[in-house]
Design an enzyme around this catalytic site. Structure first.
Site, mmCIF file in Angstrom:
data_model
loop_
_atom_site.group_PDB
_atom_site.id
_atom_site.type_symbol
_atom_site.label_atom_id
_atom_site.label_comp_id
_atom_site.label_asym_id
_atom_site.label_seq_id
_atom_site.Cartn_x
_atom_site.Cartn_y
_atom_site.Cartn_z
ATOM 1 N N GLU A 92 52.667 131.312 -20.166
ATOM 2 C CA GLU A 92 53.909 130.833 -19.533
ATOM 3 C C GLU A 92 53.767 130.809 -18.024
ATOM 4 O O GLU A 92 54.305 129.942 -17.354
ATOM 5 C CB GLU A 92 55.095 131.729 -19.947
ATOM 6 C CG GLU A 92 56.452 131.137 -19.587
ATOM 7 C CD GLU A 92 57.619 132.052 -19.934
ATOM 8 O OE1 GLU A 92 57.409 133.183 -20.404
ATOM 9 O OE2 GLU A 92 58.761 131.615 -19.697
ATOM 10 N N ARG A 123 50.054 144.896 -23.067
ATOM 11 C CA ARG A 123 51.176 145.462 -23.825
ATOM 12 C C ARG A 123 50.870 145.549 -25.316
ATOM 13 O O ARG A 123 51.404 146.413 -26.022
ATOM 14 C CB ARG A 123 52.453 144.661 -23.544
ATOM 15 C CG ARG A 123 53.037 144.981 -22.168
ATOM 16 C CD ARG A 123 54.118 144.012 -21.777
ATOM 17 N NE ARG A 123 53.616 142.910 -20.988
ATOM 18 C CZ ARG A 123 54.205 141.717 -20.896
ATOM 19 N NH1 ARG A 123 55.291 141.472 -21.574
ATOM 20 N NH2 ARG A 123 53.691 140.776 -20.135
#
Ligand SMILES: O=P(O)(O)OC[C@H]1O[C@H](OP(=O)(O)OP(=O)(O)O)[C@H](O)[C@@H]1O
Ligand SMILES: Nc1ncnc2[nH]cnc12
Length: 179
Positions: free
Chosen positions: A100, A63
């Site tokens: 994460e 991204r």
């Protein structure tokens, strides 16, 4: 909150339990599909890049490529992709890190960054800070200077800012939205 922040926030979709239970995924695809919002984001990040005196943008796969490339063109600086391991054909520097949801390894072409470069890292999300921290380690190992890290949004509850602090070495971490 400014008009631009409101516009950007309104174009980010919350997806619960993706890619695994307990994660609230921040989906930027509605923002990318809206030319007004994408333009506002690009202009804002380009302004930060110029203000920091950066010579290159490092975009973090995947991204960070979508955001970083138009920002580099807009700011008039070069773009250097930091890719997941095994994707770059030339001589690379590699750095492993945790995120994460899982762990990964990133790489950069060693010749793309030199001692003359001041580098702005661009990405969509700062979560645990593991990806950004690894990218700063790569930039320093390549001999370049860190101009800063600029992200669309910072997930404050994951403590990425504190984790990143030592690697930043006084350079700014700019997040346009704190969620
Ligand atoms: O602060 P961290 O905990 O390191 O997490 C943030 C990173 O995680 C996401 O990328 P991801 O690795 O999911 O890859 P993608 O852009 O290819 O979807 C996001 O785009 C950041 O690069
Ligand atoms: N919650 C999240 N949403 C989108 N991208 C992420 N990268 C790491 N955590 C994320």
């Amino acid at each position: 909150m400014t008009d631009i922040q409101e516009l950007l926030l309104s174009r980010i979709r919350d997806v619960p339990d993706y890619p695994e239970p307990g994660v609230m995924f921040k989906d930027i695809t509605p923002l990318l599909a809206d030319p007004e919002a994408f333009n506002a984001l690009t202009d804002t990040l380009a302004e930060l890049t110029v203000r920091a005196g950066a010579t290159k943008i490092v975009g973090l796969e995947a991204r960070g490529f979508i955001l970083g490339a138009p920002v580099a063109v807009c700011a008039g600086v070069g773009f250097v992709p930091v890719r997941k391991a095994g994707k770059l054909p030339g001589a690379t520097l590699s750095q492993a890190y945790d995120l994460e949801y899982g762990s990964a390894e990133i790489e950069v072409h060693a010749e793309d960054l030199t001692a003359d470069d001041r580098v702005m890292v661009v990405d969509d999300v700062l979560a645990t800070g593991g990806t950004a921290e690894a990218s700063l380690q790569l930039i320093r190992r390549a001999g370049a200077e860190v101009a800063g890290v600029s992200v669309l949004m910072e997930l404050g509850f994951l403590g990425g800012r504190a984790r990143l602090e030592p690697a930043l070495g006084g350079a700014p971490l700019e997040s346009l939205l704190q969620v």
